[in-house]
Write a protein that holds these residues in place. Structure first.
Motif, PDB file in Angstrom:
ATOM      1  N   LEU A  54       0.693  -1.117   0.040  1.00 16.15           N
ATOM      2  CA  LEU A  54       0.108   0.152  -0.007  1.00 16.15           C
ATOM      3  C   LEU A  54       0.816   1.279  -0.022  1.00 16.15           C
ATOM      4  N   GLY A  55       2.024   1.290   0.741  1.00 19.97           N
ATOM      5  CA  GLY A  55       2.691   2.433   0.790  1.00 19.97           C
ATOM      6  C   GLY A  55       3.636   2.678  -0.352  1.00 19.97           C
ATOM      7  N   LEU A  56       3.839   1.716  -1.228  1.00 20.25           N
ATOM      8  CA  LEU A  56       4.667   1.969  -2.647  1.00 20.25           C
ATOM      9  C   LEU A  56       3.533   2.924  -3.384  1.00 20.25           C
ATOM     10  N   THR A  57       2.355   2.696  -3.495  1.00 19.96           N
ATOM     11  CA  THR A  57       1.393   3.533  -4.363  1.00 19.96           C
ATOM     12  C   THR A  57       1.836   5.055  -4.189  1.00 19.96           C
ATOM     13  N   TRP A  58       2.314   5.320  -2.786  1.00 14.75           N
ATOM     14  CA  TRP A  58       2.534   6.940  -2.634  1.00 14.75           C
ATOM     15  C   TRP A  58       3.717   7.226  -3.265  1.00 14.75           C
ATOM     16  N   VAL A  59       4.465   6.364  -3.727  1.00  9.36           N
ATOM     17  CA  VAL A  59       5.419   6.893  -4.757  1.00  9.36           C
ATOM     18  C   VAL A  59       5.112   7.716  -6.095  1.00  9.36           C
ATOM     19  N   ILE A  60       3.984   7.164  -6.535  1.00  7.82           N
ATOM     20  CA  ILE A  60       3.057   7.673  -7.661  1.00  7.82           C
ATOM     21  C   ILE A  60       2.102   8.783  -7.054  1.00  7.82           C
ATOM     22  N   HIS A  61       1.366   8.530  -6.163  1.00 11.08           N
ATOM     23  CA  HIS A  61       0.586   9.345  -5.536  1.00 11.08           C
ATOM     24  C   HIS A  61       0.907  10.702  -5.138  1.00 11.08           C
ATOM     25  N   ALA A  62       1.990  10.848  -4.529  1.00  6.22           N
ATOM     26  CA  ALA A  62       2.603  11.914  -3.829  1.00  6.22           C
ATOM     27  C   ALA A  62       2.939  12.942  -4.988  1.00  6.22           C
ATOM     28  N   TYR A  63       3.400  12.463  -6.251  1.00 12.30           N
ATOM     29  CA  TYR A  63       3.878  13.283  -6.990  1.00 12.30           C
ATOM     30  C   TYR A  63       2.439  13.737  -7.878  1.00 12.30           C
ATOM     31  N   ALA A  64       1.581  12.855  -8.029  1.00 13.71           N
ATOM     32  CA  ALA A  64       0.200  13.297  -8.820  1.00 13.71           C
ATOM     33  C   ALA A  64      -0.522  14.277  -8.020  1.00 13.71           C
ATOM     34  N   LEU A  65      -0.575  14.060  -6.606  1.00 14.02           N
ATOM     35  CA  LEU A  65      -1.408  15.231  -5.862  1.00 14.02           C
ATOM     36  C   LEU A  65      -0.786  16.281  -5.976  1.00 14.02           C
ATOM     37  N   ALA A  66       0.590  16.669  -5.812  1.00 13.06           N
ATOM     38  CA  ALA A  66       1.125  17.895  -5.709  1.00 13.06           C
ATOM     39  C   ALA A  66       1.015  18.502  -7.071  1.00 13.06           C
ATOM     40  N   PHE A  67       1.580  17.660  -8.105  1.00 14.67           N
ATOM     41  CA  PHE A  67       1.375  18.268  -9.529  1.00 14.67           C
ATOM     42  C   PHE A  67       0.033  18.511  -9.827  1.00 14.67           C
ATOM     43  N   GLY A  68      -0.876  17.879  -9.680  1.00 17.15           N
ATOM     44  CA  GLY A  68      -2.278  18.044 -10.242  1.00 17.15           C
ATOM     45  C   GLY A  68      -2.877  19.090  -9.069  1.00 17.15           C
ATOM     46  N   GLY A  69      -2.581  19.297  -8.071  1.00 18.98           N
ATOM     47  CA  GLY A  69      -3.195  20.186  -7.139  1.00 18.98           C
ATOM     48  C   GLY A  69      -2.805  21.552  -7.426  1.00 18.98           C
ATOM     49  N   LEU A  70      -1.500  21.711  -7.748  1.00 13.86           N
ATOM     50  CA  LEU A  70      -1.010  22.969  -7.759  1.00 13.86           C
ATOM     51  C   LEU A  70      -0.668  23.633  -9.290  1.00 13.86           C
ATOM     52  N   LEU A  71      -1.125  22.873 -10.217  1.00  8.70           N
ATOM     53  CA  LEU A  71      -0.940  23.384 -11.808  1.00  8.70           C
ATOM     54  C   LEU A  71      -1.850  24.799 -11.868  1.00  8.70           C
ATOM     55  N   LEU A 221      -8.134  17.077  -3.791  1.00  9.55           N
ATOM     56  CA  LEU A 221      -8.818  16.179  -3.196  1.00  9.55           C
ATOM     57  C   LEU A 221      -9.550  15.267  -4.246  1.00  9.55           C
ATOM     58  N   LEU A 222      -9.801  15.755  -5.429  1.00  8.03           N
ATOM     59  CA  LEU A 222     -10.156  15.254  -6.674  1.00  8.03           C
ATOM     60  C   LEU A 222      -9.300  14.234  -7.035  1.00  8.03           C
ATOM     61  N   VAL A 223      -7.982  14.541  -7.399  1.00  4.74           N
ATOM     62  CA  VAL A 223      -6.760  13.509  -7.560  1.00  4.74           C
ATOM     63  C   VAL A 223      -6.810  12.466  -6.575  1.00  4.74           C
ATOM     64  N   PHE A 224      -6.947  12.888  -5.299  1.00  2.00           N
ATOM     65  CA  PHE A 224      -6.633  11.916  -3.956  1.00  2.00           C
ATOM     66  C   PHE A 224      -7.881  10.985  -4.105  1.00  2.00           C
ATOM     67  N   GLY A 225      -8.953  11.416  -4.330  1.00  2.00           N
ATOM     68  CA  GLY A 225     -10.002  10.194  -4.315  1.00  2.00           C
ATOM     69  C   GLY A 225      -9.881   9.273  -5.610  1.00  2.00           C
ATOM     70  N   VAL A 226      -9.468   9.851  -6.732  1.00  2.00           N
ATOM     71  CA  VAL A 226      -9.517   9.005  -7.682  1.00  2.00           C
ATOM     72  C   VAL A 226      -8.584   8.116  -7.444  1.00  2.00           C
ATOM     73  N   VAL A 227      -7.162   8.433  -7.226  1.00  2.00           N
ATOM     74  CA  VAL A 227      -6.074   7.476  -7.246  1.00  2.00           C
ATOM     75  C   VAL A 227      -6.186   6.361  -6.032  1.00  2.00           C
ATOM     76  N   ARG A 228      -6.935   6.670  -5.210  1.00  2.00           N
ATOM     77  CA  ARG A 228      -7.040   5.903  -3.993  1.00  2.00           C
ATOM     78  C   ARG A 228      -8.384   4.779  -4.371  1.00  2.00           C
ATOM     79  N   THR A 229      -8.836   4.765  -5.723  1.00  2.00           N
ATOM     80  CA  THR A 229      -9.700   3.956  -6.018  1.00  2.00           C
ATOM     81  C   THR A 229      -9.233   2.357  -6.002  1.00  2.00           C
ATOM     82  N   ASP A 230      -7.912   2.219  -6.162  1.00  2.00           N
ATOM     83  CA  ASP A 230      -7.397   1.154  -6.120  1.00  2.00           C
ATOM     84  C   ASP A 230      -7.571   0.522  -4.815  1.00  2.00           C
ATOM     85  N   ARG A 231      -7.762   1.086  -3.711  1.00  2.00           N
ATOM     86  CA  ARG A 231      -7.900   0.575  -2.293  1.00  2.00           C
ATOM     87  C   ARG A 231      -9.245   0.598  -1.738  1.00  2.00           C
TER      88      ARG A 231
END
Length: 488
Positions: A54-71, A221-231
């Motif tokens: 589960l923690g490994l997914t955050w290697v991808i999610h952490a980047y996606a959240l910061a990138f998508g949220g702050l664009l 929150l939008l990106v966070f909710g979507v990327v966590r649908t694997d869980r």
């Protein structure tokens, strides 16, 4: 004929369009490469730092959240504080974060470094694209510049899989982080020497702090909710609550932008421009389809055909070359064919390639099931890259170029997150939890076929929403004076 006045890049410097293009190309290659280079190294990263599944997914999610949220915030900062300044800061942060990530000693350090990379990318991506737009505002030079940009964008994304596989297998996973450092340094040097400096071009006024907070929180929150649908399933209370909160925040953001007396983060009148709205809708659908395609094809090669990381990366080389070829073809056609026509044609060709991919089978092979559709898909995708960016930024006021670029990057990032989550869920449901080659290939084939449907929808969107325009060559020819009349 008179020469155009030189553009100042800083005290005692003259801006050089060629160096500006080189800097933006390196930036785009680096950002695109980073989106894919890490994925191949995830198993080795998990082993090296002791990540849980589960923690490994955050290697991808952490980047996606910061990138998508702050664009959106990054695009506005480029307009307000100056593109060169924001681009330089973003490059410095991205390079330092990549270096620290390569030296990470535990999962928390790597996740933090990936989040910092995302912050840097959210600053530099819209600033670089806005700089390209303002440096090459029209004509043949604009077509060529966006052709170079799209080719490096395509090459970065596709070569990232190849480079990631080679680095992971022969140099170690840390080099999938270190590889960004020399590219960031090169882009910094080119930016400092070749890009015009100066203050931001945005109009004065108080900053819309509330709008910035609402947009960033809602996008994150939008990106966070979507990327966590694997869980958590799409219908789970956790996912529904997260997505509902994101919708409320984004709705509040739109209300604030309509009523604020401050300088808005995004002027909603931008969306009244059919080309801006249509290009962003097209980009969202294409991002959803292509992010999923990379994911499914990579898994098919490794899990079904049993290919190793390095060979999997090498098998993406035809895809990379096809995207570059499509980008070059877009330049050749771009002076004679309207951008809308290129987007419709490119979307349909790409959809054809993904539909062909949908025929993969458990007893297939690279030559029979992957090579042909890879070439068709990649050439079609390459045809779309430059026209969608040029369309989304053409005619936008100079003081809103960064905002328009941030919107375009946001639509692609959101599309990629939504598409990967939705199509991934559909593929998992088709497999029924089975890990046999037959079940896996059936699931991946469904995901790729749904990607073809999304691309068909993108082509229809371009046809219906975008304005009909004359080919750029005709417009330029119409403005060219008669040499005889000039001589008289």
């Amino acid at each position: 004929m008179t020469n155009s006045p030189p553009r100042t890049a800083g005290p005692g410097r003259t801006a050089r369009p060629g160096m500006t293009l080189a800097a933006v190309a390196v930036v785009q290659f680096m950002v695109s490469l980073d989106l894919s280079v890490v994925n191949v190294g995830l198993p080795e990263i998990a082993t090296g730092l002791g990540f849980s599944p589960l923690g490994l997914t955050w290697v991808i999610h952490a980047y996606a959240l910061a990138f998508g949220g702050l664009l959106l915030l990054g695009g506005k900062a480029a307009d307000r504080y100056g593109r060169k300044r924001v681009l330089t800061a973003g490059l410095a942060l991205f390079g330092v974060a990549s270096l620290l990530g390569g030296f990470a000693q535990d999962p928390g350090q790597l996740v933090a470094a990936r989040a910092a990379q995302g912050v840097g990318a959210a600053a530099l991506a819209p600033a670089a694209l806005a700089q390209l737009t303002s440096t090459f505002p029209s004509g043949r030079e604009r077509i060529r510049a966006f052709g170079v940009w799209s080719a490096t964008n395509a090459a970065g994304g596709a070569f990232g899989v190849l480079i990631g596989g080679l680095l992971t297998e022969y140099a170690g996973w840390r080099w999938v982080m270190f590889v960004n450092v020399p590219m960031a340094a090169a882009a910094l040097a080119l930016t400092w020497r070749g890009i015009a400096g100066g203050a931001g071009s945005a109009r004065g006024g108080r900053t819309d702090v509330l709008g910035g907070v609402l947009a960033t929180a809602g996008m994150t929150l939008l990106v966070f909710g979507v990327v966590r649908t694997d869980r958590y399933a799409w219908t789970s209370p956790v996912t529904l609550t997260t997505l509902a909160a994101a919708v409320v925040l984004l709705a509040a953001f739109l209300y604030v932008e309509r009523t604020t007396t401050r300088e808005p983060l995004v002027r909603l009148g931008l969306f009244a421009n059919r080309n801006v709205a249509g290009a962003n809708a097209f980009n969202l659908l294409v991002g959803a389809a292509m992010a999923s395609a990379f994911y499914f094809v990579s898994l098919y090669l490794q899990r079904v055909l049993g290919t190793g990381p390095a060979r999997t990366g090498a098998m993406f080389l035809p895809f990379a070359l096809g995207m570059v070829a499509g980008s070059v073809l877009a330049v050749k056609l771009g002076y004679r064919v309207a951008p809308r026509t290129l987007l419709v044609a490119g979307g349909l060709v790409t959809a054809t390639g993904l539909a062909w991919f949908g025929l993969i089978s458990a007893d297939g092979s690279f030559t029979a099931d992957v090579l042909g559709p890879s070439l068709v898909t990649s050439i079609g995708f390459g045809l779309c890259l430059a026209p969608v960016v040029s369309t989304a930024t053409a005619g936008v006021a100079p003081h809103e170029a960064g905002t328009a670029s941030g919107l375009l990057n946001s639509s692609r990032q959101i599309g990629a997150s939504l598409g990967l989550a939705a199509l991934g869920t559909a593929a998992d449901d088709r497999t029924g939890g089975s890990m046999t080659p037959a079940a896996l290939s059936d699931g991946y084939a469904l995901g790729l076929s749904l990607g073809a449907a999304l691309l068909t929808a993108a082509a229809v969107t371009a046809l219906v929403v975008l304005r009909r325009t004359s080919p750029p060559g005709r417009a330029v020819q119409a403005k060219t004076p008669d040499p005889v009349a000039v001589a008289d």
